[in-house]
Design a protein around this motif. Structure first.
Motif, PDB file in Angstrom:
ATOM      1  N   ASN A 176       0.831  -1.198   0.000  1.00  0.00           N
ATOM      2  CA  ASN A 176       0.000   0.000   0.000  1.00  0.00           C
ATOM      3  C   ASN A 176       0.868   1.252   0.000  1.00  0.00           C
ATOM      4  O   ASN A 176       1.686   1.448   0.891  1.00  0.00           O
ATOM      5  CB  ASN A 176      -0.916   0.031   1.239  1.00  0.00           C
ATOM      6  N   ASN A 177       0.695   2.089  -1.013  1.00  0.00           N
ATOM      7  CA  ASN A 177       1.446   3.341  -1.066  1.00  0.00           C
ATOM      8  C   ASN A 177       0.987   4.314   0.013  1.00  0.00           C
ATOM      9  O   ASN A 177       1.771   5.097   0.532  1.00  0.00           O
ATOM     10  CB  ASN A 177       1.297   3.982  -2.450  1.00  0.00           C
ATOM     11  N   VAL A 178      -0.302   4.283   0.322  1.00  0.00           N
ATOM     12  CA  VAL A 178      -0.856   5.163   1.339  1.00  0.00           C
ATOM     13  C   VAL A 178      -1.459   4.297   2.442  1.00  0.00           C
ATOM     14  O   VAL A 178      -2.356   3.489   2.181  1.00  0.00           O
ATOM     15  CB  VAL A 178      -1.924   6.103   0.755  1.00  0.00           C
ATOM     16  N   ILE A 179      -0.970   4.457   3.653  1.00  0.00           N
ATOM     17  CA  ILE A 179      -1.455   3.682   4.797  1.00  0.00           C
ATOM     18  C   ILE A 179      -2.122   4.635   5.775  1.00  0.00           C
ATOM     19  O   ILE A 179      -1.542   5.656   6.147  1.00  0.00           O
ATOM     20  CB  ILE A 179      -0.305   2.933   5.483  1.00  0.00           C
ATOM     21  N   THR A 180      -3.324   4.307   6.173  1.00  0.00           N
ATOM     22  CA  THR A 180      -4.035   5.085   7.173  1.00  0.00           C
ATOM     23  C   THR A 180      -4.601   4.126   8.213  1.00  0.00           C
ATOM     24  O   THR A 180      -4.507   2.902   8.072  1.00  0.00           O
ATOM     25  CB  THR A 180      -5.187   5.891   6.538  1.00  0.00           C
ATOM     26  N   LEU A 181      -5.217   4.696   9.226  1.00  0.00           N
ATOM     27  CA  LEU A 181      -5.854   3.866  10.243  1.00  0.00           C
ATOM     28  C   LEU A 181      -7.079   3.157   9.692  1.00  0.00           C
ATOM     29  O   LEU A 181      -7.589   2.219  10.320  1.00  0.00           O
ATOM     30  CB  LEU A 181      -6.241   4.723  11.447  1.00  0.00           C
ATOM     31  N   GLU A 182      -7.555   3.566   8.539  1.00  0.00           N
ATOM     32  CA  GLU A 182      -8.731   2.943   7.925  1.00  0.00           C
ATOM     33  C   GLU A 182      -8.371   1.993   6.791  1.00  0.00           C
ATOM     34  O   GLU A 182      -9.261   1.466   6.126  1.00  0.00           O
ATOM     35  CB  GLU A 182      -9.684   4.025   7.409  1.00  0.00           C
ATOM     36  N   THR A 183      -7.087   1.770   6.544  1.00  0.00           N
ATOM     37  CA  THR A 183      -6.661   0.819   5.512  1.00  0.00           C
ATOM     38  C   THR A 183      -7.259  -0.554   5.790  1.00  0.00           C
ATOM     39  O   THR A 183      -7.283  -1.011   6.932  1.00  0.00           O
ATOM     40  CB  THR A 183      -5.129   0.733   5.467  1.00  0.00           C
ATOM     41  N   GLU A 184      -7.747  -1.200   4.744  1.00  0.00           N
ATOM     42  CA  GLU A 184      -8.387  -2.511   4.894  1.00  0.00           C
ATOM     43  C   GLU A 184      -7.582  -3.599   4.204  1.00  0.00           C
ATOM     44  O   GLU A 184      -6.854  -3.345   3.236  1.00  0.00           O
ATOM     45  CB  GLU A 184      -9.812  -2.476   4.337  1.00  0.00           C
ATOM     46  N   LEU A 185      -7.727  -4.825   4.717  1.00  0.00           N
ATOM     47  CA  LEU A 185      -7.108  -6.002   4.124  1.00  0.00           C
ATOM     48  C   LEU A 185      -8.190  -6.996   3.745  1.00  0.00           C
ATOM     49  O   LEU A 185      -9.183  -7.155   4.462  1.00  0.00           O
ATOM     50  CB  LEU A 185      -6.128  -6.659   5.107  1.00  0.00           C
ATOM     51  N   GLU A 186      -7.987  -7.668   2.645  1.00  0.00           N
ATOM     52  CA  GLU A 186      -8.973  -8.631   2.154  1.00  0.00           C
ATOM     53  C   GLU A 186      -8.686 -10.018   2.699  1.00  0.00           C
ATOM     54  O   GLU A 186      -7.556 -10.509   2.635  1.00  0.00           O
ATOM     55  CB  GLU A 186      -8.963  -8.650   0.627  1.00  0.00           C
ATOM     56  N   ALA A 187      -9.711 -10.651   3.252  1.00  0.00           N
ATOM     57  CA  ALA A 187      -9.588 -12.018   3.766  1.00  0.00           C
ATOM     58  C   ALA A 187      -9.746 -13.015   2.619  1.00  0.00           C
ATOM     59  O   ALA A 187     -10.049 -12.646   1.487  1.00  0.00           O
ATOM     60  CB  ALA A 187     -10.643 -12.259   4.846  1.00  0.00           C
ATOM     61  N   ALA A 188      -9.548 -14.286   2.937  1.00  0.00           N
ATOM     62  CA  ALA A 188      -9.650 -15.321   1.910  1.00  0.00           C
ATOM     63  C   ALA A 188     -11.057 -15.418   1.330  1.00  0.00           C
ATOM     64  O   ALA A 188     -11.230 -15.881   0.200  1.00  0.00           O
ATOM     65  CB  ALA A 188      -9.230 -16.670   2.492  1.00  0.00           C
ATOM     66  N   ASN A 189     -12.065 -14.967   2.083  1.00  0.00           N
ATOM     67  CA  ASN A 189     -13.445 -15.020   1.584  1.00  0.00           C
ATOM     68  C   ASN A 189     -13.809 -13.825   0.715  1.00  0.00           C
ATOM     69  O   ASN A 189     -14.956 -13.674   0.308  1.00  0.00           O
ATOM     70  CB  ASN A 189     -14.436 -15.139   2.749  1.00  0.00           C
ATOM     71  N   GLY A 190     -12.833 -12.953   0.465  1.00  0.00           N
ATOM     72  CA  GLY A 190     -13.073 -11.804  -0.384  1.00  0.00           C
ATOM     73  C   GLY A 190     -13.588 -10.579   0.346  1.00  0.00           C
ATOM     74  O   GLY A 190     -13.700  -9.505  -0.252  1.00  0.00           O
ATOM     75  N   LYS A 191     -13.901 -10.711   1.627  1.00  0.00           N
ATOM     76  CA  LYS A 191     -14.387  -9.586   2.411  1.00  0.00           C
ATOM     77  C   LYS A 191     -13.210  -8.886   3.088  1.00  0.00           C
ATOM     78  O   LYS A 191     -12.184  -9.499   3.355  1.00  0.00           O
ATOM     79  CB  LYS A 191     -15.399 -10.056   3.454  1.00  0.00           C
ATOM     80  N   SER A 192     -13.382  -7.602   3.372  1.00  0.00           N
ATOM     81  CA  SER A 192     -12.291  -6.799   3.917  1.00  0.00           C
ATOM     82  C   SER A 192     -12.609  -6.318   5.328  1.00  0.00           C
ATOM     83  O   SER A 192     -13.762  -6.011   5.648  1.00  0.00           O
ATOM     84  CB  SER A 192     -12.006  -5.592   3.009  1.00  0.00           C
ATOM     85  N   LEU A 193     -11.564  -6.247   6.152  1.00  0.00           N
ATOM     86  CA  LEU A 193     -11.650  -5.704   7.500  1.00  0.00           C
ATOM     87  C   LEU A 193     -10.514  -4.701   7.694  1.00  0.00           C
ATOM     88  O   LEU A 193      -9.541  -4.691   6.932  1.00  0.00           O
ATOM     89  CB  LEU A 193     -11.540  -6.815   8.549  1.00  0.00           C
ATOM     90  N   ARG A 194     -10.639  -3.880   8.734  1.00  0.00           N
ATOM     91  CA  ARG A 194      -9.604  -2.886   9.008  1.00  0.00           C
ATOM     92  C   ARG A 194      -8.275  -3.560   9.327  1.00  0.00           C
ATOM     93  O   ARG A 194      -8.206  -4.456  10.176  1.00  0.00           O
ATOM     94  CB  ARG A 194     -10.010  -2.003  10.184  1.00  0.00           C
ATOM     95  N   ALA A 195      -7.228  -3.124   8.652  1.00  0.00           N
ATOM     96  CA  ALA A 195      -5.903  -3.699   8.875  1.00  0.00           C
ATOM     97  C   ALA A 195      -5.444  -3.504  10.308  1.00  0.00           C
ATOM     98  O   ALA A 195      -4.791  -4.377  10.883  1.00  0.00           O
ATOM     99  CB  ALA A 195      -4.904  -3.072   7.901  1.00  0.00           C
TER     100      ALA A 195
END
Length: 689
Positions: free
Chosen positions: A159-178
């Motif tokens: 990620n070029n830009v990282i914030t407190l709201e950056t999300e990561l994608e799980a194996a199920n395709g859904k994203s949560l806050r990093a």
């Protein structure tokens, strides 16, 4: 809005300027002086100017830090993670975390996979082998609601830009806050470490007695380092009220600190042919009759003994000698060059941290690309989505065979395909995996009679070559830098350094100019070095700045020196806007505790908050904040206390002196109200700006 125009939101309450200079945000300019502020429109943006000229203060390392009874280091790696600790009363002994259940063929389980499983309600379920096994045992329909994260640390690098709201994608395709994901992982290690400490120590260990160390790649940006600190706080590791309880350690530095403690018997000199193809690193240089003793003493135990003074390896070196550490991990490769400072044994960094995304995961991606060539990219993408647990199984199978790749291997190897892969391919594509292999143009991968992929040794080696070539080129380019000539040693550390192919490539390329050595248990060198760093954070005395940092200021316009488009006319004065006032420049040597001092004054007497935008660039020659490559990277915030008015009802103009230290692993800032002599709350933020 470009980097030279973004300044903030509220000029009147958020900016401090000097006596004879101006400051602006957007198109509003204020002049701070003994007179009332006046507002003028500007055709271009500008920033603040310092009250005092640029200067570097002498190092002032505080000795008032809290006394800690134990140091716990957490290495949250891309592919594997773990913790280690040492009691300050016995700093010569480092304890590795307890062995964990489970494991993969050929993989040491003194660390665990960086795998995290969260329940459908997003609560923590498990970590490591337990998480991976639990995810594997889920019904395919259930995997859609569970959150499985694997090798998630790499996302911060990508990620070029990282914030407190950056999300990561799980194996199920859904994203949560990093931030939540990293906090879950760090909290797991915190709880396990504290539990083990309570059982290991004869006295109760209070949480405030623990100094925590969390490792990060040296090539990470300041925003990623701050992100890890915020995640640690959320996990209960230290807090913003007691930030000194947590240290951020740079991974290749930690490895270097550990290597300086080693004895020659704990090294394998692969320049001389040792350490290749499964050599016992502990035995590589031991005299006859002692082989195996080191291994039984160190490798098979959770307790590691380190030298109380400089290790025997330095007995061969003199003051000023230089060495390179190549930290080859799962996600990144970090290169750092240190110079030995005798007799005190401290280290001096000779070149800013360099490297890239050339870890062992790049080999995994090459294998995935190979599968796409054979079975089709659309099928592989669909299989990963619909059968994520089976994809994890396939990755594990490849990992175990990947570790057998060696330059002298000639026989082919088999890679097991999960039954669900074979079955799913037939259902989706209408024919068998064997048929796909026969039709494929990839000749060096066949279908074995045992029902597995059969790959030639040459084909496996080819998956490594692009990544290994990048590592060799990066080391070669670094060795050619004028400031690092004369390297005597190259240390290979990290999990990827276990690869005989990588060892062979580095040996072939550089053994003619320096010794190539591999520490015993190179995959644990960073973790053990991080503990040593926590015991003595001053061991690296001088670092190099990776970027040029500074702020935008207005200076008097000079004809012939400043571009005409930067001219700003105001109140009869001629000003040059957007000038980049540098705090430090890229590649500048910075001693630990050395401070850059600036003084600022509020634009208004009643102003209680000053926010100054910070810019950075890899270019040490940048002159303007609008130059190419210069970007806004953070904010310097000063929180002021209200002053009582004087007898005549006026408030004196105040000067706030700031001290910024760039020589640590993180940028530190403190501030002082010169008029009152009291400390001012100062923060530098790379996530919220």
């Amino acid at each position: 809005m470009d980097a030279g125009r973004s300044y903030g939101d509220d000029c009147e309450s958020r900016w401090g300027v000097p006596n004879d200079s101006v400051s602006c945000q957007h198109e509003t300019i204020e002049e701070a002086s003994m007179e009332k502020c006046r507002e003028v429109k500007s055709p271009s943006g500008c920033s603040i100017a310092p009250l005092t000229p640029s200067m570097h203060a002498k190092p002032t390392i505080s000795d008032s830090e809290r006394a800690f009874g134990v140091v716990v280091a957490i290495d949250l790696g891309t592919t594997s993670s773990g913790y280690a600790y040492s009691f300050t009363r016995d700093p010569g002994t480092i304890y590795m975390m307890r062995m964990w259940e489970g494991g993969d063929p050929g993989v040491s389980n003194q660390k665990m996979p960086t795998a995290l499983l969260l329940s459908p309600d997003e609560s923590f379920h498990s970590m490591g082998y337990t998480a991976r096994d639990a995810y594997h045992d889920l019904e395919p329909r259930d995997t859609e609601s569970w959150f499985f994260f694997n090798n998630f640390k790499m996302k911060l690098q990508e990620n070029n830009v990282i914030t407190l709201e950056t999300e990561l994608e799980a194996a199920n395709g859904k994203s949560l806050r990093a931030l939540d994901i990293f906090a879950h992982a760090l909290r797991f290690f915190r709880e396990r470490a504290l539990q083990e400490l309570s059982e290991q120590s004869t006295v109760d260990v209070e949480p405030m007695e623990v100094r925590w160390v969390v490792t990060v790649p040296a090539i990470w940006k300041q925003s990623a380092k701050q992100f890890m600190r915020e995640a640690a706080y959320k996990a209960g590791i230290a807090s913003s009220q007691f930030p000194e309880q947590l240290l951020i350690a740079l991974e290749p530095e930690a490895a270097s600190i550990y290597c300086r403690k080693l004895r020659i018997s704990q090294l394998a000199d692969i320049s001389l042919g040792g350490g290749m193809g499964g050599t016992n690193f502990a035995d590589a240089n031991l005299p006859n009759g002692r082989k195996g003793s080191r291994r039984s003493r160190y490798a098979q135990s959770r307790m590691f003994l380190v030298e109380n003074s400089i290790g025997e390896i330095w007995s061969e070196l003199q003051t000023g000698d230089r060495y390179l550490v190549a930290d080859c991990g799962g996600g990144t490769v970090d290169l750092t060059v240190h110079q030995i400072e005798q007799p005190q044994g401290t280290l001096k960094e000779l070149h800013k941290a360099s490297g890239g995304v050339w870890g062992s995961l790049a080999v995994d991606r090459a294998f995935e690309e190979l599968l796409c060539r054979i079975f089709g990219a659309s099928f592989i993408a669909q299989f990963k989505k619909d059968r994520p647990a089976a994809w994890v199984d396939l990755a594990i199978a490849f990992e175990s065979r990947k570790r057998t790749a060696a330059p002298d291997r000639s026989n082919s190897l088999n890679i097991s395909l999960p039954f669900s892969f074979v079955d799913y391919y037939r259902k989706v594509c209408g024919h068998s995996v064997e048929t796909a292999l026969r039709k494929s143009t990839v000749e060096y991968v066949k279908w074995s009679s045992q029902g597995m992929l059969r790959m030639s040794a040459e084909a496996m080696n080819q998956l490594f070559q692009p990544t290994i070539e990048k590592i060799v080129v990066a080391i070669d380019n670094l060795l050619k830098k004028p400031g690092v000539v004369g390297i005597k040693l190259i240390f290979l550390v990290g999990g990827f350094a276990e690869s005989p192919l990588l060892q062979h490539a580095v040996q072939t390329a550089f053994s003619s100019c320096c010794r190539i050595v591999v520490p015993q248990g190179m995959a644990l060198a960073i973790l053990k070095g991080a503990v040593l760093f926590g015991l003595d954070p001053s061991v690296v005395r001088v670092r190099r700045s990776a970027f040029t940092y500074g702020v935008g200021v207005l200076n008097r316009f000079v004809n012939g020196k400043h571009p005409p488009e930067k001219l700003l006319l105001k109140d009869g004065g001629r000003w040059c806007t957007d000038i980049f006032d540098q705090f430090v420049s890229a590649e500048e040597s910075l001693a630990l505790g050395e401070a850059v001092v600036r003084s600022y004054t509020p634009a208004r007497a009643s102003q209680l908050r000053i926010v100054i935008h910070v810019y950075c660039t890899p270019n040490e020659q940048a002159q303007f904040i609008s130059d190419e490559g210069v970007r806004k990277c953070g904010t310097l915030c000063l929180q002021l206390q209200a002053l009582a008015p004087s007898a005549n009802g006026t408030t004196a103009r105040r000067e706030i002196q700031t001290r910024m230290c760039f020589g640590d692993t993180e940028i530190q800032v403190t501030a002082l109200d010169v008029q009152t002599g009291k400390s001012v709350k100062a923060t530098i933020d790379f996530l919220r700006f």
